[in-house]
Motif scaffolding. Structure first.
Motif, short mmCIF file in Angstrom:
data_model
loop_
_atom_site.label_atom_id
_atom_site.label_comp_id
_atom_site.label_asym_id
_atom_site.label_seq_id
_atom_site.Cartn_x
_atom_site.Cartn_y
_atom_site.Cartn_z
N THR A 161 11.54 15.58 -3.00
CA THR A 161 11.84 16.84 -2.32
C THR A 161 12.88 16.61 -1.23
OG1 THR A 161 10.17 16.60 -0.58
CG2 THR A 161 9.44 17.59 -2.66
N GLU A 162 13.19 17.68 -0.50
CA GLU A 162 14.11 17.58 0.63
C GLU A 162 13.38 17.73 1.96
OE1 GLU A 162 17.04 16.56 0.44
OE2 GLU A 162 17.50 16.79 -1.70
N SER A 163 12.06 17.63 1.95
CA SER A 163 11.28 17.65 3.19
C SER A 163 10.11 16.68 3.05
CB SER A 163 10.78 19.07 3.50
OG SER A 163 9.92 19.52 2.48
N PHE A 164 9.59 16.22 4.19
CA PHE A 164 8.49 15.26 4.20
C PHE A 164 7.24 15.91 3.62
CE2 PHE A 164 4.97 12.84 5.78
CZ PHE A 164 5.43 11.55 5.93
N THR A 165 6.61 15.21 2.66
CA THR A 165 5.40 15.74 2.04
C THR A 165 4.31 14.66 2.00
OG1 THR A 165 5.90 15.07 -0.24
CG2 THR A 165 6.83 17.19 0.53
N ILE A 166 3.18 15.04 1.44
CA ILE A 166 2.07 14.13 1.27
C ILE A 166 2.48 12.92 0.43
CG2 ILE A 166 -0.23 13.90 0.22
CD1 ILE A 166 -0.65 16.89 0.99
N ALA A 167 3.35 13.15 -0.54
CA ALA A 167 3.80 12.03 -1.38
C ALA A 167 4.50 10.96 -0.53
CB ALA A 167 4.74 12.53 -2.48
N ASP A 168 5.31 11.37 0.44
CA ASP A 168 5.95 10.41 1.33
C ASP A 168 4.91 9.66 2.16
OD1 ASP A 168 8.90 11.06 0.98
OD2 ASP A 168 8.11 13.03 1.52
N ALA A 169 3.91 10.39 2.63
CA ALA A 169 2.87 9.77 3.45
C ALA A 169 2.12 8.70 2.68
CB ALA A 169 1.90 10.84 3.97
N ILE A 170 1.94 8.91 1.39
CA ILE A 170 1.22 7.93 0.58
C ILE A 170 2.11 6.75 0.22
CG2 ILE A 170 0.11 7.57 -1.67
CD1 ILE A 170 -0.97 10.44 -1.42
N LEU A 171 3.38 7.01 -0.06
CA LEU A 171 4.27 5.95 -0.51
C LEU A 171 4.75 5.03 0.62
CD1 LEU A 171 6.04 4.57 -2.64
CD2 LEU A 171 7.72 6.40 -2.31
N ILE A 172 5.09 5.59 1.75
CA ILE A 172 5.78 4.83 2.80
C ILE A 172 4.98 3.61 3.29
CG2 ILE A 172 6.41 4.98 5.25
CD1 ILE A 172 8.67 5.66 3.36
N PRO A 173 3.68 3.70 3.55
CA PRO A 173 2.98 2.49 4.02
C PRO A 173 3.05 1.34 3.03
CG PRO A 173 1.69 4.44 4.53
CD PRO A 173 2.79 4.90 3.63
N MET A 174 3.03 1.63 1.74
CA MET A 174 3.17 0.57 0.74
C MET A 174 4.54 -0.08 0.83
SD MET A 174 1.49 2.28 -2.66
CE MET A 174 0.48 3.75 -2.54
N LEU A 175 5.59 0.74 0.84
CA LEU A 175 6.95 0.21 0.91
C LEU A 175 7.18 -0.56 2.19
CD1 LEU A 175 9.15 3.15 -0.44
CD2 LEU A 175 8.32 1.15 -1.69
N ASP A 176 6.61 -0.08 3.28
CA ASP A 176 6.78 -0.75 4.57
C ASP A 176 6.24 -2.17 4.52
OD1 ASP A 176 7.29 -0.67 7.55
OD2 ASP A 176 5.12 -0.98 7.56
N TYR A 177 5.08 -2.35 3.94
CA TYR A 177 4.50 -3.69 3.81
C TYR A 177 5.32 -4.57 2.85
CZ TYR A 177 0.11 -2.97 6.40
OH TYR A 177 -0.84 -2.78 7.38
#
Length: 216
Positions: A161-177
């Motif tokens: 999407t073009e805005s922050f969503t629940i999908a971003d919230a779930i994905l980002i901590p994994m990618l960050d690690y």
């Protein structure tokens, strides 16, 4: 009585961080940790089953209700509190974010976290050494998953999407690690979009508040 939602679980958990990100994005005042109303929840014994029928985290406790499963918790928070919408208005876009939120929680988490990251965080080799053979066996699937995510992100500012969503919230901590691993440059070398996406999200106030180590 404390009416703040409480996120039950250790702050280092990727899924606990996902719920935190949703709270931070919406400006929800919350509490966090493995202690609730004076009771310490030990994730290694049966006390955890008092809060989650399968003994997992996170659990959201709010107004006496206990909710589990990260995507469901995040959808509840989005509906129950004012603030930025974490789901698209369009039904088809909302369904797309919903299906990806569930898929990230299931397939992506298994490949990136359960089969790979946990070997670095909690190695099970002799003398608690990282098992190189386990890492080597898991890495092709990790790289394939990162490539898939890169393609699904494309040129969009946020995942799907073009805005922050629940999908971003779930994905980002994994990618960050994943990106913080010593050899992450090799894992990210052929990716076009995920590195900049992660960099953008890390600059958000929510990520700066969540993607850090803190005491429980």
């Amino acid at each position: 009585m404390n009416h703040k939602p409480h996120i039950l679980g250790p702050q280092f958990s990727t899924f606990v961080r996902s719920v935190q990100l949703c709270c931070e994005e919406k400006g929800i005042d919350y509490t966090l940790g493995t202690t609730y109303e004076g009771q310490m929840v030990n994730l290694a014994d049966d006390s955890r089953y008092q809060f989650h029928p399968f003994g997992k985290v996170p659990v959201l406790i709010h107004h006496g209700h206990r909710l589990f499963e990260t995507a469901s918790i995040c959808r509840y928070l989005d509906a129950a509190f004012s603030g930025a919408d974490l789901q698209p208005e369009s039904l088809i876009e909302r369904a797309d974010v919903d299906q990806w939120s569930n898929s990230l929680s299931l397939y992506t988490d298994r490949i990136l976290v359960r089969d790979y990251l946990l070997e670095f965080a909690f190695p099970k080799g002799p003398d608690k050494q990282i098992r190189g053979e386990v890492v080597q066996a898991a890495e092709p699937a990790v790289m394939k998953m990162l490539e898939l995510l890169d393609n699904q992100l494309g040129t969009k500012q946020f995942f799907r999407t073009e805005s922050f969503t629940i999908a971003d919230a779930i994905l980002i901590p994994m990618l960050d690690y994943i990106e913080k691993l010593p050899h992450s440059a090799r894992l990210f070398a052929d990716l076009q979009y995920l590195p900049l996406y992660l960099k953008r999200i890390r600059e958000r106030p929510s990520a700066k508040a969540v993607l850090v180590s803190r005491s429980q």
